[in-house]
Structures are given as C-alpha cells and as structure tokens.
Design an enzyme around this catalytic site. Structure first.
Site, PDB file in Angstrom:
ATOM      1  N   ASP A 158     -13.593 -45.153  54.336  1.00 17.70           N
ATOM      2  CA  ASP A 158     -12.370 -45.854  54.720  1.00 17.70           C
ATOM      3  C   ASP A 158     -11.285 -45.440  53.730  1.00 17.70           C
ATOM      4  O   ASP A 158     -11.334 -45.791  52.548  1.00 17.70           O
ATOM      5  CB  ASP A 158     -12.612 -47.365  54.662  1.00 17.70           C
ATOM      6  CG  ASP A 158     -11.516 -48.173  55.341  1.00 17.70           C
ATOM      7  OD1 ASP A 158     -10.510 -47.572  55.783  1.00 17.70           O
ATOM      8  OD2 ASP A 158     -11.660 -49.404  55.436  1.00 17.70           O
ATOM      9  N   ALA A 213      -7.241 -45.400  53.000  1.00 17.89           N
ATOM     10  CA  ALA A 213      -5.966 -45.985  53.419  1.00 17.89           C
ATOM     11  C   ALA A 213      -4.827 -45.709  52.447  1.00 17.89           C
ATOM     12  O   ALA A 213      -3.696 -46.106  52.701  1.00 17.89           O
ATOM     13  CB  ALA A 213      -6.119 -47.499  53.585  1.00 17.89           C
TER      14      ALA A 213
END
Length: 397
Positions: free
Chosen positions: A208, A210
């Site tokens: 993940d 970001a």
C-alpha cells in the site's frame, strides 16, 4: 429491521477534528488528520493540477463513461510512476479506483477470488481501515510486530518472528515509503529479507503506497518496492494520488496486480474490471484525468515534480526544527528520532494521558497514540508545540 443496528464507533481522528473546530483558542494546533499543510495551515491545490484542470475544461467534450477498468492513459502512467521498469508492462493488470482505499478494497476483493480462506497479515500499528476492511470482507486477520517504542524504529526481529506464522496462500500487507503511521520505514536489506520470506512461504504481498515522493524522492521512495516486484511472480500494489498530487477529495487511486506472465495478466485484467462493475461500475474520472494529463506532459510533469520536491523538503525542515526545538526544551536527545523518520507522520511515544494534557491544557490536537501530522507544524508552529510537549512529557532542563 433497523432496530438491529448498533451505534457505529466514531472515527477517533475525525472526532478529534470536531473537538478542534469547537476550540475557541487562537493558539490551537491541529496535528490529527493526515493532510499536507503549507505555512498558512492550508492544504493547497498544486499549480500543475490547476493548469491541468484548465486544459481538461478546454479539451473535454463528453462526460460519458470510460472503460470499466478506467482511463488507459491514467493506468499506464501510474504503472510507470510506481513500478518503473521493474516489471514488464504486459505482466501488470491495472484498475482505476476511488482513492487508495478503493484500490485496496478491490485488491482484497481480488484476493477473495484467489483464496477466500487466506489470512491477511497487517502490521502493528497500521491504519484502522486495513484490518476493518479485511474483516468486513470475511477474511481472518493477524498482526505482525512492526514498531519498537523503545527505539522509535522498526522492530525488525519481532517482525520476522511474527511472519513465520504465515501460511501458503496468505496475504501480507506492507507499507510503502512513509505509509506506516509511526514514520519509521523499512531499509533496503529489510525489504530484501521480507521478499525472501514471502517467496519461501508462497504468500501474496500487497504493498500500500500512498506517499511516493514524500520521503527521500520520487524515484528513491519506490526503489525497494520495485526490487521486490522484480523478484515476485505475483504481487499486488494499491497506489494513491491523494497526497503527492493533493487530490484528496477527488478520490484517485490505482490498483495493480503483477502476474507471472502476459496471458495471466490478461485474464486478471478482465477479472479486475468485473470487480469494478460489481462494486461501483466506473471510478470517478476527473482527478484521474488530471493525473494522466500531468504525467504524460513533460512540462507539467516537471512542474509537478518540482512542487512535490518543495513539499518533501518543507517536511524535512519541520522535522529537523522540531527535533532541535525539543532537544533545547527538554535538554535531551530523546526526540532526535523525529529527524530520522520520513513522511508526514511520527509517533512521539507519549501516553494517552499526556496526549490528553496536550489537548486540554495547551490546545495541541494529537491522535491518542501520539501520532502527529508533521506538516501541521509549518509556519511557526514548531516552538509552541515543542514547549507544550516538554511540559507534558516531564522532561525539562
């Protein structure tokens, strides 16, 4: 039937924001919600984004649907931004999604197709959405050790011991650069060791990411993940444009699945599009169109990269200033780790009681586990915050 519902638990970060809004003190500081803030305390629209919006307004002739998987230019540019040339393009299936959270959700959905009995392994700490989403979709979850409060760094020995419990077919959720809420990142050697273990255990890694560009640089922040991708036969990535493009409310994300070969990627691509159809059909296009314009235009991309670098350096300056201010206020090097962390967040190691004192006595709004949003201290806010921390932490000259 509605009587069966029970009151939903309030989000602690959003609840903190409500308390901040109701606080009448002029010297209050909000360090809760994770959004970038400039010296004026505002979350600006990047200049490259504004220019892309002007171009989009002039050139767009229809608001009709795009493909189920999303705009192809956006998806291809995001693949190149995140993965570079670490993996052959024809091995990567991509999906436009509503934000990084939407990308994560769709990848969890894809995992249900592959192995609904998988256990999802999530770091401790992580973001609440990781475990909540996995459980909502019916997965079993396990935590693995990540943060060492004594050193304010990664507890890598604990991490590796925890992950020995993974079974073939499980999923391991990893944070890309700057994504763990503690501010502590994995090193190159640690990524390598985790990759070795994932390959040995036959586990699906999901990274993940970001905050690419907020740590050590746009390319530097992706290099360890790219090295993992180059070694993996299969892997998933959830990417967000909220932070590095400042497109928070436009919800722009991209899910990527690396397959063992081009044929498998083609089949995967069709399944990802079907998942979009079953969840929300077509992802919102406006923000993704802006990203596609910026990344595919050399001048706009250069302008975006320069502004992103300014933001990164501004956060590093705040980190250095805060570490020095706390050293002076506390007459101690206890908080020096702040300058070594990267990204928007650091966990200060304060107790919930001390965090409450920061809010009640000093108007400093910090999440209960003592995580702070570093850019919230720009614009002359470092000194008063450092003084307040020194007072509640009982570390004085």
């Amino acid at each position: 039937m509605l009587e069966k519902l029970i009151p939903a638990k309030a989000d602690p970060i959003l609840g903190l924001g409500k308390l901040f809004a109701a606080d009448a003190r002029e010297n209050k500081i909000d360090l809760g919600v994770g959004v970038y803030k400039d010296a004026d305390g505002k979350t600006p629209i990047m200049t490259a984004v504004k220019k892309a919006e002007v171009r989009l307004h002039a050139e767009q002739t229809s608001k009709s649907y795009k493909a189920l998987a999303g705009d192809e230019v956006f998806r291809d540019e995001m693949r190149k931004l995140v993965l570079g040339d670490a993996v052959a393009a024809d091995r990567v299936a991509t999906l436009q999604a509503p934000g990084g959270t939407g990308a994560l959700h769709q990848l969890f959905e894809a995992m249900k197709l592959l192995n609904p009995d998988a256990t999802i392994w999530v770091s401790n700490p992580s973001w609440p959405s990781h475990v909540a989403m996995a459980k909502h979709l019916g997965f079993k979850t396990e935590n693995y050790d990540y943060f060492d409060p004594a050193t304010s760094g990664v507890d890598f020995n604990g991490l590796m011991v925890s992950l020995q419990g993974m079974q073939a077919g499980d999923m391991l959720v990893l944070h890309g650069c700057c994504h763990n809420p503690t501010g502590a990142n994995l090193t190159a050697n640690q990524w390598q060791s985790i990759t070795d273990l994932v390959l040995e255990k036959n586990v699906m890694p999901l990274v993940d990411i970001a905050y690419q560009g907020f740590g050590d640089g746009l390319q530097e922040d992706a290099i360890y993940m790219r090295t993992m991708a180059s070694r993996m036969p299969e892997m998933m990535v959830a990417a967000s444009c909220s932070k590095n493009f400042g497109l928070y409310r436009d919800r722009v994300g991209c899910a990527m699945v690396i397959a063992k070969d081009a044929d498998s990627a083609t089949v995967t691509q069709g399944n990802l599009a079907t998942l979009n159809r079953m969840n929300y059909s077509f992802a919102p296009d406006h923000g993704a169109a802006l990203v596609a314009i910026i990344l595919s235009d050399s001048e706009l991309r250069a302008e975006w990269e320069a502004e992103l670098e300014e933001m990164r350096l501004a956060m590093l300056t705040v980190r250095e200033d805060l570490a020095e201010a706390l050293r002076q206020q506390c007459n101690s090097d206890h908080f020096d780790f702040i300058k070594d962390h990267r990204g928007m967040f650091s966990r200060l190691g304060l107790s919930p009681e001390q965090v409450e004192m920061l809010r009640v006595d000093h108007g400093m709004y910090v999440v209960g586990d003592s995580r702070i949003n570093v850019p919230g201290l720009s614009g002359g806010r470092v000194a008063p915050f450092a003084k307040a921390v020194s007072m509640v932490a009982n570390i004085s000259k």
